[in-house]
Scaffold this active site. Sequence first.
Site, PDB file in Angstrom:
ATOM      1  N   ARG A 268       0.827  -1.205   0.000  1.00  0.00           N
ATOM      2  CA  ARG A 268       0.000   0.000   0.000  1.00  0.00           C
ATOM      3  C   ARG A 268       0.862   1.255   0.000  1.00  0.00           C
ATOM      4  NH1 ARG A 268      -4.870  -2.799   2.539  1.00  0.00           N
ATOM      5  NH2 ARG A 268      -6.571  -1.311   2.525  1.00  0.00           N
ATOM      6  N   ARG A 307     -21.864  -3.881   2.864  1.00  0.00           N
ATOM      7  CA  ARG A 307     -21.080  -4.971   3.456  1.00  0.00           C
ATOM      8  C   ARG A 307     -21.054  -4.833   4.977  1.00  0.00           C
ATOM      9  NH1 ARG A 307     -14.873  -5.703   1.603  1.00  0.00           N
ATOM     10  NH2 ARG A 307     -14.402  -4.157   3.203  1.00  0.00           N
ATOM     11  N   ARG A 325     -10.811   5.976   4.307  1.00  0.00           N
ATOM     12  CA  ARG A 325     -10.029   4.871   3.715  1.00  0.00           C
ATOM     13  C   ARG A 325      -9.833   5.110   2.211  1.00  0.00           C
ATOM     14  NH1 ARG A 325     -13.681   0.146   5.392  1.00  0.00           N
ATOM     15  NH2 ARG A 325     -12.323  -1.176   4.136  1.00  0.00           N
TER      16      ARG A 325
HETATM   17  P1  AMP Z   1      -8.475  -3.983   4.035  1.00  0.00           P
HETATM   18  O1  AMP Z   1      -9.169  -5.178   4.562  1.00  0.00           O
HETATM   19  O2  AMP Z   1      -7.425  -4.370   2.982  1.00  0.00           O
HETATM   20  O3  AMP Z   1      -9.370  -2.900   3.554  1.00  0.00           O
HETATM   21  O4  AMP Z   1      -7.595  -3.376   5.224  1.00  0.00           O
HETATM   22  C1  AMP Z   1      -8.206  -2.882   6.386  1.00  0.00           C
HETATM   23  C2  AMP Z   1      -7.246  -1.988   7.162  1.00  0.00           C
HETATM   24  O5  AMP Z   1      -6.081  -2.731   7.539  1.00  0.00           O
HETATM   25  C3  AMP Z   1      -6.702  -0.799   6.370  1.00  0.00           C
HETATM   26  O6  AMP Z   1      -7.585   0.311   6.368  1.00  0.00           O
HETATM   27  C4  AMP Z   1      -5.416  -0.510   7.131  1.00  0.00           C
HETATM   28  O7  AMP Z   1      -5.671   0.161   8.339  1.00  0.00           O
HETATM   29  C5  AMP Z   1      -4.922  -1.903   7.491  1.00  0.00           C
HETATM   30  N1  AMP Z   1      -4.036  -2.424   6.421  1.00  0.00           N
HETATM   31  C6  AMP Z   1      -4.285  -3.489   5.593  1.00  0.00           C
HETATM   32  N2  AMP Z   1      -3.272  -3.686   4.736  1.00  0.00           N
HETATM   33  C7  AMP Z   1      -2.352  -2.723   5.020  1.00  0.00           C
HETATM   34  C8  AMP Z   1      -1.076  -2.375   4.473  1.00  0.00           C
HETATM   35  N3  AMP Z   1      -0.539  -3.042   3.441  1.00  0.00           N
HETATM   36  N4  AMP Z   1      -0.410  -1.325   5.020  1.00  0.00           N
HETATM   37  C9  AMP Z   1      -0.930  -0.644   6.059  1.00  0.00           C
HETATM   38  N5  AMP Z   1      -2.123  -0.892   6.593  1.00  0.00           N
HETATM   39  C10 AMP Z   1      -2.839  -1.932   6.099  1.00  0.00           C
END
Ligand code: AMP
Length: 369
Positions: A268, A307, A325
Site C-alpha cells: 500500500r 457490506r 479509507r
Molecule cells: P483492508 O481489509 O485491505 O481494507 O484493510 C483494512 C485496514 O487494515 C486498512 O484500512 C489498514 O488500516 C490496514 N491495512 C491493511 N493492509 C495494510 C497495508 N498493506 N499497510 C498498512 N495498513 C494496512
Amino acid sequence: MIQLHDLQFTPYISEEKIMNSIEELTVKINDDLKGEKPLFIGVLNGSFMFATEIIKRFDGDCEVSFIKMSSYEGTATTEEVKELIGLKEDIAGRTVVVLEDIVDTGNTIEVLIEKLQEKKCKEIKIATLFYKPEAYKKEIKIDYIGISIPNRFIVGFGLDYDGLGRNLTDVYQLKSDNNMTNLVLFGPPGAGKGTQAEVLKDKYNLKHISTGDVFRYNIKNATELGTLAKSYIDKGQLVPDEVTIKMLSEEVDKNSEAKGFIFDGFPRTEAQAQALKVLLESKKASVSAMVALEVDDEVLVQRLLERGKTSGRADDADENVIRNRIKVYYKETAILKEYYEKEDKYFGVDGFGEVPEITSRLSKVIDNL
Ligand code: AMP
C-alpha cells in the site's frame, strides 16, 4: 545445470544453434559489404566470441578494432554518463560494423552510435548476436540480428554474470526454479479484491494473503500485533510500514511451498513495494503483475456500507471512516500504480459489474502474463 556465484543457470541455446545463426548472419554481411573494406568494431567485453566468429567468416579485406563503453555517474546529477574508450582508428569516411553480443534496452548502442556518428563515418551497421525485442526501447535500426530472445538473463558465449560465464560455449538462462506467479491485487477499499482473490486463488492455485484479514485475525485473538493495528484500522489509517512489512514477510515464509501469491491489500506504500521486491528476489522471484480493479468512489461507499451490515467490520459501518479509507488510498496508495507502470506491470481492470464478469476480465490479464 551450472552454478555461477550464487545463481543457477540451465542450458538455453546450444553452440550449434548459435553457430548456425552466425553463418546466416555472415552471408548477409558478406552480401551487403561486397567490395568494401569495413572496420569491424567489437564492443568489449561481451562481444569477443561473436566478433571472432563474424570476422573469421568475412570474405574480403577488413580491419578489426575493439572498444569499451565505460560508465560513470555525472557530477551534478545521478545521471549515467557513458564514454567510448579504445578507438584509435580514424573512421571518417569508413564503413563501420559494430559487433555487439546483446542488445537489450538499446541504451548502450544509442550512445555508441551517437559517438561514432560524430566521427563522420560513411556508414554504420550494427550486428548483434542476441536481441531482446521486448526490452528494446530505441528507434535505431539493428541491421543484423542473430537470435531474438525474450527478456531473460543469459550467460555464456561471451556474456557474463558478475565476471563469470563468458567462456561457456553454450548459452544458459537464469533458472527460474519456482516459476512463481505473484499477483498484486490492487484497488480502493470495496473494489472487490477479497471476493476476486478467493476465486482466483483456486483457479490459479495461488496462496491468498490479505493483510487486512491477518490484522483482523490478530485483533480478534487480542495479540500484541492486533492491539497495535487496531488503533490505526479503526480510524481508517494505514498501519505503519515496519509492522506491516514484518507481518507480510512472516506470512510469505509460512508458505514456502506456494506456487505463487495473491497479495491483497499489500503493498500500500512505496516502501512496502520495495520490501516486497526484496522479499521475492530472495526467492528468485518477482511481482508478475499488479492487477487493479477500477471502481467509482460512490459505488465503493455504497458497497462498503452494504457490506458493513453483515461483515461486522467497524471500519465498514461508518461512512466517515469509509471515506477516509478511500482518501488514504488515493493519497498514499495510488502512487503504486505509477511504480508498477514503470515496470510495465500495471493492468487496470474495470471492477464494475457482476463477480464472474469481473473474474473473467482479470483472468484474461493473468492468462496473458
Ligand atoms: P483492508 O481489509 O485491505 O481494507 O484493510 C483494512 C485496514 O487494515 C486498512 O484500512 C489498514 O488500516 C490496514 N491495512 C491493511 N493492509 C495494510 C497495508 N498493506 N499497510 C498498512 N495498513 C494496512
